[in-house]
Motif scaffolding. Structure first.
Motif, PDB file in Angstrom:
ATOM      1  N   ALA A  53       0.944  -1.410  -0.248  1.00 53.96           N
ATOM      2  CA  ALA A  53      -0.050   0.142   0.183  1.00 53.96           C
ATOM      3  C   ALA A  53       0.890   1.039   0.879  1.00 53.96           C
ATOM      4  CB  ALA A  53      -0.857   0.023   0.516  1.00 53.96           C
ATOM      5  N   CYS A  66      -3.700   1.045  -2.385  1.00 50.20           N
ATOM      6  CA  CYS A  66      -3.170   0.048  -2.225  1.00 50.20           C
ATOM      7  C   CYS A  66      -2.056   0.208  -3.632  1.00 50.20           C
ATOM      8  CB  CYS A  66      -4.128  -1.527  -2.450  1.00 50.20           C
ATOM      9  SG  CYS A  66      -5.099  -2.326  -1.225  1.00 50.20           S
ATOM     10  N   ARG A  71      -5.785  -4.601  -4.041  1.00 54.44           N
ATOM     11  CA  ARG A  71      -7.287  -4.184  -3.309  1.00 54.44           C
ATOM     12  C   ARG A  71      -7.334  -4.174  -2.168  1.00 54.44           C
ATOM     13  NH1 ARG A  71     -11.213  -7.501  -2.073  1.00 54.44           N
ATOM     14  NH2 ARG A  71     -10.754  -9.690  -2.730  1.00 54.44           N
ATOM     15  N   SER A  72      -8.438  -3.490  -1.673  1.00 57.13           N
ATOM     16  CA  SER A  72      -8.559  -2.710  -0.048  1.00 57.13           C
ATOM     17  C   SER A  72      -9.509  -3.315   0.190  1.00 57.13           C
ATOM     18  CB  SER A  72      -8.478  -1.587   0.493  1.00 57.13           C
ATOM     19  OG  SER A  72      -9.380  -1.001  -0.605  1.00 57.13           O
ATOM     20  N   CYS A  84      -4.791  -4.732   1.905  1.00 56.67           N
ATOM     21  CA  CYS A  84      -4.630  -4.621   0.618  1.00 56.67           C
ATOM     22  C   CYS A  84      -4.686  -6.211   0.629  1.00 56.67           C
ATOM     23  CB  CYS A  84      -4.000  -4.051  -0.121  1.00 56.67           C
ATOM     24  SG  CYS A  84      -3.727  -2.092  -0.060  1.00 56.67           S
TER      25      CYS A  84
END
Length: 765
Positions: A53, A66, A71-72, A84
Motif C-alpha cells: 500500500a 493499494c 485491492r483494499s 490490501c
C-alpha cells in the motif's frame, strides 16, 4: 486618524491571538513548530499503511491506497483499519494466455508460463528421455508434457519399478517338444533336435525336415544334369538347416537357382511324360516349402523367362490374421492367413504362387483328365481338351493342405479369349500326381467369362483351367439343305460349263472367264460334297482342305478378272481383251502361290477335328485374299455404274452399247453379291459362333451358288436362251423326223415279210 485607530486595533487583536495560541496544544494532525501548529506528515512513518500500500498525506490527516494488482477491503483505509489483498488475475480466466501457456497468479500480478514438461517460449514438448530418467533394462517413452518407463521385451517390472529378466523357458510350450530352450538375458533360444529346424529363427518352434524329398531317384535319369544339380543343392540346404547349428539362410540364392533350372527344363522340352510332369511339379512345391521361410524380405517377386513367382513371408510372436492376396502375370491367389498357418504356428508363415509361362505351349500337352461320371466316359472320344490358362502352383506353410478348413480362390487369365457356348466349357482342375492326369475333384468353377475363370478349391496343388471342346452335331435340316443344294448346283454348273464351252454366239473373253469360274466352283462343290467329312484320315483330310482352299480362291480370282475385263470394256470402248496367258496366271497361278505359301508356313491349318477345311486360327489365309478381291471388285463396279450414268446423260448415247454395259454390270454385281455375300456371312458366322440365322444363310448361299450362276449367266441371257430354243427345236425336229420315218417304214414293211441282211446279219424294218 481613523485608519490609524483601526490598525492599532488589528495589531492588538493579532497579538492577543498569538498570545492565546502559545498558551494551548495543536489539533490532531498538526504539530507545534516555531510556536505555531503546522500539518504533521503521517506518511513519514514506514509501513504506515502496511504491505502492498501507499500512504497519501492530507492536511491534518492521511489515507492509504493499494498498489497495482491489489485491492483494499475498505475504501480509503488507514493503518488502523483495512488492508490490501492480492487480486487473482487468473481467476475465472480474467486473463488469457496465448498458445499452450498457462496463467500463474503472483503477488500483485500474474505470469503466462509453459506447463510442466514443456519448454522454450513456444512451449515445445520437453523430451525428458534425453536424460537417463529410467533404469537399466527399461526404455523411456516420451509423451507430450511427460514420459513413462517400460521394460524391454524379456524383462518384467517389479514392484519397486525396476526391470528384471523373465525366464521364458519356464513355459514348456515356448520351444515345443522338438527343441531345447536356453534362457538368456531378455530373451531365449530354441535349439532344434536333429532332423528338425526353425530356419534360423531361434525363437520359433522347430518343424520336421524331410530332406529325402530332394533325393535323386533311379527313375530321374531322364532329367537334365542341371536339374539334378539343383536337387543336390536343395538337399544340402535342407540337411544344413536340420543340423545342430541350424544352418544359414540363403533363400534368395536358392530361389534363383530353382527358377534357372526350371527355365532350362521347360525350354529344352525335357518333360515328355505325365510322370516327369508329376516329378517336376512335386519338386517345385517341395522347394518352395524349403525356400519360403528362408527369404528375408516380407514380399519377394521373381520373374524369369518361363516362370513368375511371388512369395509373402511374415514373422511374429502371434499368428497373423486377415486376408492375403498374391498375383503373377496370369493368375491371382486369395486366401486367409488362418488357412496359411493351419493348426500350429511355429513363429513364421509364408504363402507362395508360381506361374509357368511355357509349361503348356512348349510341347507339354498333358490334357488327359480323370473321369468321374458315366456321361463323360461315354463321350471321351468326342471331347477335345485344351489348357486355356497358365499352370500355377500354390504353396503355404501349413503342412496339412489336402482338406482346407475354408476354400481358396484362384482367378486365371485365359490364353485364348473365348466365351462359353454349346461347344465350349471351362473347368477348374489340378494335376493329380498319383493318377498322372488333370482332375477336378475338390475344385469348383465359381464364375467364368471370355477372359477369366474363377476357381474355388478346398486343397492346394498345381492348378489350371481346362477348356473342353464339345463336338457340335450338324442338324438334319442343315445336312439336307447342303446335300440337296450342292447336288442342284453341280447339275447347274455342269450345264453352265457345256453352255459356255459350246455356245458359239456368246464366245469371247467374258465367256471364257465364266467358263473357268464354273469349272472351279464345280470341282470345289464336288470335293466339298464327297470329302468334307473325311476326318478319319488326317492326310486325306488335309488334301481335301487344300483343294477347297485352292478352288474357292481360284473362283474369286476369276471374279476379279471379270471385274477388270468389265472396266477395260467400258474405258477402252470394247476394243481390248485380256490375254489368256495373263488370265490363267491370275486365275490359277495366284491361288496356287497362296496355297503353297500357306501350307509351308502352317501345315497344321489344313483339316480340323470336325471338317476338312481350314482351322479357325488359319482362316485369314482365305478371308484376306477374298476381302481384297471383294473390295477391288466393288470399286470397279462403282466406277462402272458411274461411267454408265455419264453415258446415259450424254446427248447421243449408243443405246446398244449401253444395254450391253448395263447387262454386264448387273450380272457382275449380282455374281459378286452371291459369292462375296456368302463368305461375308461365313466370316460373321466364325466371329459369332452358334448364330443359327447366319448358319442357315451361309449354308443356303453356299449350296445354291451354282444354281444362281446358271440363272444369271444362262437363263437371264437372251443369246443363251435363243441357243437353248434352237437346240430344243432341233431335238424336237429330230424326234418328229424319226417318228415320221418310223411310221413310213412300218407301213411299207407291213406289206412284206422281214428278211435278214446278208452282210450284217441284223434285222431291218
Amino acid at each position: 486618524m481613523l485608519p490609524n485607530m483601526e490598525m492599532k486595533w488589528a495589531l492588538l487583536l493579532l497579538g492577543s491571538f498569538l498570545l492565546c495560541c502559545e498558551s494551548r496544544e495543536c489539533s490532531i494532525g498538526f504539530k507545534i513548530k516555531n510556536k505555531t501548529c503546522v500539518d504533521e506528515d503521517e506518511c513519514e512513518t514506514p509501513s504506515q499503511c502496511g504491505d502492498n500500500a501507499q500512504c497519501i498525506n492530507t492536511n491534518g490527516s492521511y489515507y492509504c491506497t493499494c498498489d497495482e494488482g491489489f485491492r483494499s477491503n475498505t475504501p480509503n483505509f488507514t493503518a488502523d483499519k483495512g488492508q490490501c489483498l492480492d487480486i487473482n488475475e487468473c481467476f475465472n480466466k480474467k486473463v488469457e494466455c496465448s498458445g499452450e501457456k498457462e496463467c500463474v497468479n503472483t503477488s500483485g500480478s500474474y505470469n503466462c508460463t509453459c506447463p510442466k514438461g514443456y519448454r522454450d517460449s513456444e512451449c515445445g514438448d520437453e523430451d525428458e528421455c534425453l536424460s537417463s530418467v529410467c533404469g537399466v533394462h527399461s526404455k523411456c517413452i516420451n509423451t507430450p508434457g511427460s514420459f513413462f518407463c517400460t521394460c524391454y521385451p524379456g524383462f518384467d517390472k517389479l514392484e519397486n519399478g525396476t526391470c528384471a529378466d523373465n525366464n521364458e523357458c519356464e513355459d514348456p510350450e515356448v520351444c515345443g517338444t522338438n527343441a531345447k530352450c536356453f534362457n538368456l538375458p531378455g530373451r531365449y533360444r530354441c535349439t532344434c533336435h536333429q532332423s528338425y529346424s526353425n530356419y534360423g529363427n531361434d525363437q520359433s518352434k522347430c518343424i520336421k525336415m524331410n530332406c529325402d524329398e530332394f533325393k535323386i531317384e533311379s527313375d530321374m535319369e531322364e532329367m537334365p544334369k542341371q536339374w539334378k544339380d539343383l536337387l543336390t543343392r536343395l538337399r544340402n540346404s535342407c540337411e544344413s538347416l536340420s543340423g545342430p547349428n541350424g544352418g544359414s539362410q540363403a533363400g534368395e540364392q536358392l530361389l534363383e537357382n530353382l527358377f534357372t533350372s526350371t527355365d532350362e527344363l521347360l525350354s529344352g522340352g525335357n518333360i515328355t511324360s505325365g510322370k516327369m510332369l508329376s516329378q517336376f511339379l512335386d519338386t517345385v512345391e517341395n522347394s518352395m516349402r524349403l525356400i519360403g521361410p528362408q527369404l528375408k524380405e516380407p514380399v519377394t517377386r521373381m520373374e524369369t523367362h518361363n516362370t513368375f513367382a511371388e512369395v509373402v513371408v511374415t514373422r511374429s510372436q502371434t499368428p497373423p490374421t486377415g486376408s492375403v492376396t498374391l498375383s503373377t502375370d496370369s493368375a491371382l491367389f486369395n486366401t486367409s492367413w488362418e488357412t496359411v498357418v493351419g493348426k500350429s504356428y511355429p513363429g513364421f508363415a509364408f504363402v507362395a504362387l508360381v506361374s509357368y509361362k511355357d509349361l503348356d505351349t512348349s510341347g507339354h500337352q498333358f490334357h488327359k483328365i480323370s473321369r468321374t461320371s458315366q456321361e463323360q466316359e461315354s463321350r471321351e472320344g468326342e471331347i477335345t481338351y485344351q489348357l486355356n490358362s497358365k499352370v500355377v502352383t500354390a504353396v503355404v506353410s501349413n503342412p496339412e493342405t489336402k482338406q482346407l478348413s475354408e476354400p481358396v480362390m484362384l482367378i486365371f487369365t485365359h490364353n485364348e479369349e473365348r466365351a462359353e457356348s454349346g461347344g465350349v466349357a471351362y473347368s477348374c482342375v489340378f494335376w493329380n500326381k498319383a493318377e498322372g492326369a488333370w482332375s477336378g475333384r475338390g475344385c469348383e468353377r465359381a464364375w467364368s467369362n471370355s477372359t477369366h475363370t474363377g476357381c474355388s478349391c478346398s486343397h492346394l496343388s498345381s492348378f489350371a483351367v481346362l477348356m473342353a471342346l464339345y463336338p457340335i452335331q450338324d442338324s438334319f435340316e442343315l445336312v439336307l439343305i447342303t446335300r440337296v443344294g450342292l447336288g442342284l448346283s453341280l447339275v447347274c454348273l455342269f450345264l453352265c460349263i457345256l453352255t459356255f464351252r459350246f455356245c458359239r454366239s456368246i464366245q469371247g473373253t467374258r465367256n471364257s472367264i465364266h467358263l473357268h469360274l464354273s469349272v472351279c466352283l464345280f470341282i470345289a462343290d464336288l470335293v466339298f460334297l464327297c470329302g468334307i467329312s473325311s476326318t478319319h484320315n488326317k492326310v486325306a483330310c488335309a488334301i481335301v482342305a487344300g483343294l477347297l482352299h485352292y478352288f474357292f480362291l481360284s473362283a474369286f480370282c476369276w471374279m476379279l478378272l471379270e471385274g477388270v475385263q468389265l472396266y477395260r470394256m467400258l474405258v477402252l470402248v470394247f476394243e481390248k481383251t485380256i490375254k489368256h496367258l495373263y488370265m490363267y496366271a491370275v486365275g490359277y497361278g495366284v491361288p496356287l502361290a497362296i496355297v503353297i505359301i500357306s501350307a509351308i508356313s502352317y501345315p497344321q491349318g489344313y483339316g480340323t477335328d470336325r471338317h476338312c477345311w481350314l482351322s479357325l486360327e488359319f482362316m485369314w489365309s482365305f478371308f484376306a485374299p477374298v476381302c481384297i478381291i471383294v473390295i477391288l471388285n466393288s470399286l470397279v463396279f462403282v466406277m462402272t455404274v458411274w461411267k454408265l450414268a455419264e453415258k446415259f446423260s450424254s446427248l447421243n448415247p449408243d443405246l446398244s452399247k449401253l444395254r450391253k454395259i448395263r447387262g454386264f454390270t448387273v450380272t457382275a454385281v449380282a455374281q459378286l453379291c452371291v459369292l462375296g455375300g456368302m463368305w461375308v456371312f461365313g466370316c460373321f458366322l466364325f466371329q459369332h459362333e452358334g448364330t443359327q440365322v447366319l448358319l442357315y444363310l451361309f449354308t443356303i448361299l453356299n449350296s445354291l451358288q451354282g444354281a444362281l450362276i446358271f440363272i444369271m449367266h444362262c437363263l437371264l441371257s437372251k443369246p443363251v436362251r435363243e441357243e437353248y430354243c434352237k437346240l430344243i427345236s432341233r431335238i424336237c425336229s429330230q424326234k418328229e423326223k424319226k417318228y415320221s420315218e418310223f411310221s413310213t417304214n412300218a407301213s411299207s414293211n407291213s406289206q412284206r415279210p422281214l428278211r435278214s441282211d446278208q452282210t450284217t446279219g441284223e434285222s431291218k424294218i
